[in-house]
Motif scaffolding. Structure first.
Motif, mmCIF file in Angstrom:
data_model
loop_
_atom_site.group_PDB
_atom_site.id
_atom_site.type_symbol
_atom_site.label_atom_id
_atom_site.label_comp_id
_atom_site.label_asym_id
_atom_site.label_seq_id
_atom_site.Cartn_x
_atom_site.Cartn_y
_atom_site.Cartn_z
ATOM 1 N N UNK A 1 -4.431 2.988 -10.997
ATOM 2 C CA UNK A 1 -4.129 2.365 -9.700
ATOM 3 C C UNK A 1 -4.388 0.868 -9.732
ATOM 4 N N UNK A 2 -5.475 0.470 -10.414
ATOM 5 C CA UNK A 2 -5.773 -0.965 -10.538
ATOM 6 C C UNK A 2 -4.676 -1.676 -11.339
ATOM 7 N N UNK A 3 -4.263 -1.063 -12.451
ATOM 8 C CA UNK A 3 -3.222 -1.697 -13.270
ATOM 9 C C UNK A 3 -1.895 -1.777 -12.527
ATOM 10 N N UNK A 4 -1.694 -0.836 -11.577
ATOM 11 C CA UNK A 4 -0.458 -0.879 -10.788
ATOM 12 C C UNK A 4 -0.395 -2.120 -9.905
ATOM 13 N N UNK A 5 -1.586 -2.658 -9.550
ATOM 14 C CA UNK A 5 -1.600 -3.879 -8.733
ATOM 15 C C UNK A 5 -0.910 -5.009 -9.494
ATOM 16 N N UNK A 6 -1.280 -5.155 -10.781
ATOM 17 C CA UNK A 6 -0.633 -6.191 -11.593
ATOM 18 C C UNK A 6 0.832 -5.892 -11.805
ATOM 19 N N UNK A 7 1.154 -4.615 -12.052
ATOM 20 C CA UNK A 7 2.553 -4.249 -12.247
ATOM 21 C C UNK A 7 3.378 -4.440 -10.997
ATOM 22 N N UNK A 8 2.752 -4.227 -9.840
ATOM 23 C CA UNK A 8 3.495 -4.338 -8.575
ATOM 24 C C UNK A 8 3.972 -5.758 -8.327
ATOM 25 N N UNK A 9 3.212 -6.758 -8.822
ATOM 26 C CA UNK A 9 3.622 -8.151 -8.632
ATOM 27 C C UNK A 9 5.002 -8.380 -9.245
ATOM 28 N N UNK A 10 5.196 -7.878 -10.464
ATOM 29 C CA UNK A 10 6.482 -8.057 -11.135
ATOM 30 C C UNK A 10 7.556 -7.142 -10.553
ATOM 31 N N UNK A 11 7.170 -5.888 -10.283
ATOM 32 C CA UNK A 11 8.157 -4.930 -9.766
ATOM 33 C C UNK A 11 8.689 -5.367 -8.404
ATOM 34 N N UNK A 12 7.810 -5.820 -7.527
ATOM 35 C CA UNK A 12 8.258 -6.269 -6.206
ATOM 36 C C UNK A 12 9.184 -7.476 -6.317
ATOM 37 N N UNK B 1 15.415 5.234 0.549
ATOM 38 C CA UNK B 1 16.091 5.114 -0.755
ATOM 39 C C UNK B 1 15.698 3.824 -1.485
ATOM 40 N N UNK B 2 15.276 2.783 -0.733
ATOM 41 C CA UNK B 2 14.906 1.525 -1.399
ATOM 42 C C UNK B 2 13.547 1.633 -2.091
ATOM 43 N N UNK B 3 12.815 2.693 -1.801
ATOM 44 C CA UNK B 3 11.485 2.850 -2.408
ATOM 45 C C UNK B 3 11.542 3.542 -3.775
ATOM 46 N N UNK B 4 12.621 4.248 -4.038
ATOM 47 C CA UNK B 4 12.662 5.123 -5.210
ATOM 48 C C UNK B 4 12.499 4.339 -6.525
ATOM 49 N N UNK B 5 13.322 3.327 -6.732
ATOM 50 C CA UNK B 5 13.262 2.599 -8.002
ATOM 51 C C UNK B 5 11.943 1.837 -8.187
ATOM 52 N N UNK B 6 11.407 1.124 -7.173
ATOM 53 C CA UNK B 6 10.090 0.482 -7.371
ATOM 54 C C UNK B 6 8.983 1.491 -7.660
ATOM 55 N N UNK C 1 0.834 -1.207 0.000
ATOM 56 C CA UNK C 1 0.000 0.000 0.000
ATOM 57 C C UNK C 1 0.867 1.254 0.000
ATOM 58 N N UNK C 2 1.995 1.200 0.709
ATOM 59 C CA UNK C 2 2.913 2.345 0.723
ATOM 60 C C UNK C 2 3.483 2.589 -0.674
ATOM 61 N N UNK C 3 3.881 1.499 -1.341
ATOM 62 C CA UNK C 3 4.452 1.609 -2.686
ATOM 63 C C UNK C 3 3.425 2.207 -3.663
ATOM 64 N N UNK C 4 2.219 1.639 -3.652
ATOM 65 C CA UNK C 4 1.182 2.125 -4.571
ATOM 66 C C UNK C 4 0.754 3.544 -4.207
ATOM 67 N N UNK C 5 0.664 3.837 -2.903
ATOM 68 C CA UNK C 5 0.251 5.169 -2.476
ATOM 69 C C UNK C 5 1.220 6.250 -2.931
#
Length: 322
Positions: free
Chosen positions: A252-263, A184-189, A104-108
């Motif tokens: 925001x919804x599409x970011x959920x799918x993208x977050x799986x790969x990015x994480x 700093x670890x949040x910047x690239x994701x 939630x922090x990443x997407x927010x």
């Protein structure tokens, strides 16, 4: 008694439909994971485990019962807030508690950057339509929107982490710590999620703003002596907001799918990374719970998008649906 707003009646009907969709989705996932090769108990115990030990664990986890019986038990537990136990014996809710907050922090953060940037760039490109600024923004958006998040993530790692050494290439966080302890670890994701979503939202907002700028009433405002800043602030931005809000929520919804790969790419401890790992190990209770939560969040955002459009469109607020 006053009749309910027709659009709100449609949304209430959709909520009922969404409940059945979630139940169907959870059943398909349950059966799908069952068909995956491998045994989570054998994976957990290792190749040296005896058949008696494997059978005991399967009985302890209830895996020796028929699939439909286990699905019914799981569904009953979910209705009481119990997401079950993972194949390693931990409560699923415990595994998810910190992961959901991290994701939630990443997407927010990505959405907080997306809203002002996409609105500003989209309106600016429309206002400077056909000029260098428009061409740069439109070309950049077209390039980024055609790339998946993991390609953008790989490029950012290559440039910002490997070549320039400005940021860490992975987003590892000590156990029990918040990602905010190492921002700093949040910047690239966040950048990986943001850039693709920003490109899509900017293109949609630019098209809406360009259409508004050509409208007769906008020309009338100019002829009446309003400055370009006033025209954009009082006419263009309000007219594109209903579309922009929908685009932001859908992004925001599409970011959920993208977050799986990015994480997974960055090793970030969120639900996406946990979902990939759980699918690989066949940890059905965790997969089932994550799919249910992500599906419910997606459907909730879609309903929220409809409500936002109603709130921002006077014709819909007053019941003029047709």
């Amino acid at each position: 008694m006053t009749a309910a707003h027709p659009v709100l009646r449609q949304i209430a009907g959709r909520l009922v439909t969404d409940v059945f969709l979630l139940a169907g989705l959870s059943f398909l996932v349950f059966v799908g994971v069952e068909l995956l090769p491998g045994d989570p108990v054998t994976s957990r115990l290792g190749p040296t485990a005896t058949p008696e030990r494997i059978a005991a664990i399967r009985t302890e986890l209830g895996l020796d019962r028929p699939v439909l019986v286990r699905y019914g038990d799981w569904l009953g537990g979910v209705s009481h807030g119990d997401l079950g136990r993972s194949s390693v014996g931990q409560p699923v809710s415990t595994l998810l508690s910190s992961r959901i907050g991290n994701s939630a922090l990443l997407a927010g953060l990505a959405i907080a950057c997306l809203v002002p940037l996409s609105l500003g760039l989209g309106v600016l490109a429309a206002w400077r339509r056909g000029r260098t600024t428009d061409r740069v923004i439109s070309s950049g958006s077209l390039l980024l929107v055609s790339l998946p998040e993991f390609v953008v993530a790989g490029f950012l790692v290559l440039v910002l982490a490997v070549t320039l050494r400005l940021l860490p290439a992975v987003s590892l966080i000590p156990a029990g710590s918040s990602p905010l302890s190492r921002p700093e670890v949040l910047v690239l994701p966040v950048l990986s999620l943001l850039l693709v979503g920003l490109a899509y939202a900017t293109r949609i907002i630019r098209a809406a703003a360009a259409s508004t700028l050509r409208a007769p009433y906008v020309e009338f405002l100019r002829l009446s002596g309003r400055t370009e800043g006033e025209v954009i602030r009082t006419a263009v931005v309000p007219s594109v907001l209903p579309i922009a809000v929908q685009v932001w929520l859908m992004t925001g919804v599409s970011m959920v799918g993208g977050a799986v790969l990015v994480e997974k790419v960055f090793g970030y401890p969120g639900v996406g990374e946990l979902l990939v790992t759980s699918v690989q190990t066949g940890d059905l209770p965790v997969v089932q719970a994550l799919v249910l939560i992500l599906g419910a969040a997606t459907l909730a955002v879609l309903v929220l998008a409809d409500l936002a459009v109603i709130a921002l469109t006077p014709r819909l607020r007053t019941g003029g649906v047709g």
